[in-house]
Design a protein around this motif. Structure first.
Motif, mmCIF file in Angstrom:
data_model
loop_
_atom_site.group_PDB
_atom_site.id
_atom_site.type_symbol
_atom_site.label_atom_id
_atom_site.label_comp_id
_atom_site.label_asym_id
_atom_site.label_seq_id
_atom_site.Cartn_x
_atom_site.Cartn_y
_atom_site.Cartn_z
ATOM 1 N N THR A 78 0.862 -1.188 0.000
ATOM 2 C CA THR A 78 0.000 0.000 0.000
ATOM 3 C C THR A 78 0.896 1.235 0.000
ATOM 4 O O THR A 78 1.807 1.347 0.832
ATOM 5 N N GLU A 109 -5.683 8.437 7.734
ATOM 6 C CA GLU A 109 -6.912 7.629 7.614
ATOM 7 C C GLU A 109 -6.665 6.410 6.712
ATOM 8 O O GLU A 109 -7.026 5.283 7.041
ATOM 9 N N GLN A 110 -6.018 6.693 5.581
ATOM 10 C CA GLN A 110 -5.677 5.592 4.669
ATOM 11 C C GLN A 110 -4.734 4.603 5.361
ATOM 12 O O GLN A 110 -4.833 3.392 5.172
ATOM 13 N N ARG A 139 -4.624 3.887 8.611
ATOM 14 C CA ARG A 139 -5.374 3.043 9.557
ATOM 15 C C ARG A 139 -6.166 1.965 8.817
ATOM 16 O O ARG A 139 -6.285 0.844 9.292
ATOM 17 N N GLU A 140 -6.678 2.327 7.659
ATOM 18 C CA GLU A 140 -7.431 1.331 6.873
ATOM 19 C C GLU A 140 -6.510 0.219 6.361
ATOM 20 O O GLU A 140 -6.891 -0.951 6.346
ATOM 21 N N ALA A 141 -5.303 0.598 5.966
ATOM 22 C CA ALA A 141 -4.388 -0.394 5.377
ATOM 23 C C ALA A 141 -3.741 -1.291 6.437
ATOM 24 O O ALA A 141 -3.428 -2.448 6.175
ATOM 25 N N SER A 171 -3.056 -3.787 9.374
ATOM 26 C CA SER A 171 -3.816 -4.922 9.915
ATOM 27 C C SER A 171 -2.848 -5.927 10.526
ATOM 28 O O SER A 171 -1.629 -5.730 10.497
#
Ligand code: PLP
Length: 392
Positions: free
Chosen positions: A119, A132-133, A135-137, A139
């Motif tokens: 990413t 924000e991007q 935190r989404e990416a 995992s």
């Protein structure tokens, strides 16, 4: 020469040069040899390691690995950690940002070609990575995050503290390229909470061809260079003790000078920006100085071809750059300026000014006067076929 291109490289400090000569004479043995000459060099090497660890506030000297510079440290950390995390924990995610140096982007792209899931975070108009991007990416599958501490072209400082804390919560490792941070902001590995960090001596008044990879104890790592047990089996190859000695002194001096003279450099940089924007219509600052390292300003000039302006400045004895220094012959705007959302014309008209501890107010005045004369002249001429671009 007025050197406003010190993100490309810094002039070697005189005391550092003397240390390089002294260490070459005194510690000429191979630090891996078991005889007295080798042991003497080996002991001195460990002293240097402890001194570097102290400046960076590393918990242990053994967390410092000496390398050949920023590019090697970035490649070693990214490959070494990502492959080890994949092998030990089955994690295959890698996150980086669109404004990284090629020394980070290229190994990340290579990992992608080897089956890692990459990413690349976007940045806002100021060049700050999109949290924000992120935190989404991020995992439990993420092996490694590699985001720089400070950008080479704009000076923008990234939110590494927050990013490292979030990476830790997911069990991912975080590496930061801090090559452009030393001497410009505090670099404390424990305060930042990073697992790995890259430095390069020639960016803080040390010699070229030597650097540091910080690797927190316990961070999964597979050595990237093979062929010896040097540097705790993390970096094979005869250790460059004299260069390391010079870098160690350069690091200590850069941190001292930052504390003593950092505000003065910031004031000069701010004065340069203020005068340029006031005196040259159609000049704009890229980014926000309050989010940048103290020495860097990225300024775009409407209707001017940056490469042409650089060449004219060079003729007047003034060094600056466009984009990054490794891109001297490129005519397109850099990937960093493009990621900021600048158009081709805006990026093409951008110059980077990066100051150092030796610059003066007189130099700022001369650069502003020269720009105020050259920019209107160049606006009358079309862009030349060949152009010069920036470095570092
Ligand atoms: N990372 C950044 C942010 C840089 O600015 C540079 C050099 O320009 C590097 C890495 C590469 O460092 P080195 O020149 O020591 O290989």
């Amino acid at each position: 020469m007025i050197n406003f291109d010190q993100n490309a490289t810094t002039p070697v400090d005189e005391a550092v040069l003397q240390e390089l000569v002294r260490a070459t004479r005194e510690y000429d043995g191979n630090s891996s040899s078991g005889h007295s000459l080798g042991l003497k060099a080996g002991k001195f090497l460990e002293d240097c390691r402890a001194r570097v660890a102290k400046v960076l506030n590393a918990a242990k000297a053994a967390e410092i690995v000496f390398t050949s510079g920023g590019t090697e440290s970035d490649n070693a950390a990214i490959n070494g950690i990502a492959w080890a995390m994949r092998r030990q924990q089955g994690r295959t995610g890698v996150i980086t940002s669109a404004i990284e140096h090629r020394a980070v982007l290229a190994p990340c792209e290579w990992l992608k070609s080897q089956g890692f899931d990459l990413t690349v975070l976007g940045v806002d108009r100021n060049g700050v990575a999109d949290l924000e991007q992120y935190r989404e990416a991020l995992s439990r599958k993420t092996a490694l995050v590699s985001v720089m501490l400070a950008n080479n072209e704009t000076g923008t400082i990234q939110p590494i503290l927050e990013m490292a804390a979030e990476a830790r919560r997911q069990g991912a490792a975080l590496h930061t390229d801090a090559v452009q941070a030393v001497g410009k902001m505090p670099v404390d590995v424990q305060a930042l909470g990073v697992d790995s960090l890259s430095l390069s001596a020639h960016k803080f008044y040390g010699p070229k061809g030597v650097g540091v990879m910080y690797l927190r104890e316990g961070t999964p790592y597979l050595p990237y260079t093979l062929g010896g047990t040097h540097e705790g089996s993390r970096r094979a190859g005869t250790v460059a003790v004299p260069q390391i000695a010079a870098m160690t002194l350069a690091l200590e001096l850069a941190e001292k000078k930052r504390k003593e003279k950092g505000d003065a450099v910031r004031a000069l940089r701010d004065e340069l920006v203020k005068q340029v924007l006031a005196r040259i219509p159609g000049a704009h600052l890229n980014g926000d100085l309050s989010k940048c390292t103290l020495n860097t300003a990225s300024i775009r000039f409407d209707g001017v071809y940056g490469g042409y302006l650089l060449r004219e400045l060079d003729k007047q004895g003034i060094l600056a750059s466009a984009g990054s220094a490794c891109m001297w012959e490129r005519t397109k705007p850099s990937h960093v300026l493009t990621a900021l959302g600048l158009s081709e014309a805006e990026g093409g008209g951008t110059l980077r000014f990066s100051l150092g501890f030796c610059n003066t107010r007189d130099e700022v005045n001369k650069v502003v006067d020269t720009l105020a004369r050259l920019v209107p002249e160049l606006r009358k001429n079309p862009a030349p076929a060949a152009a010069i671009q920036a470095t570092g």
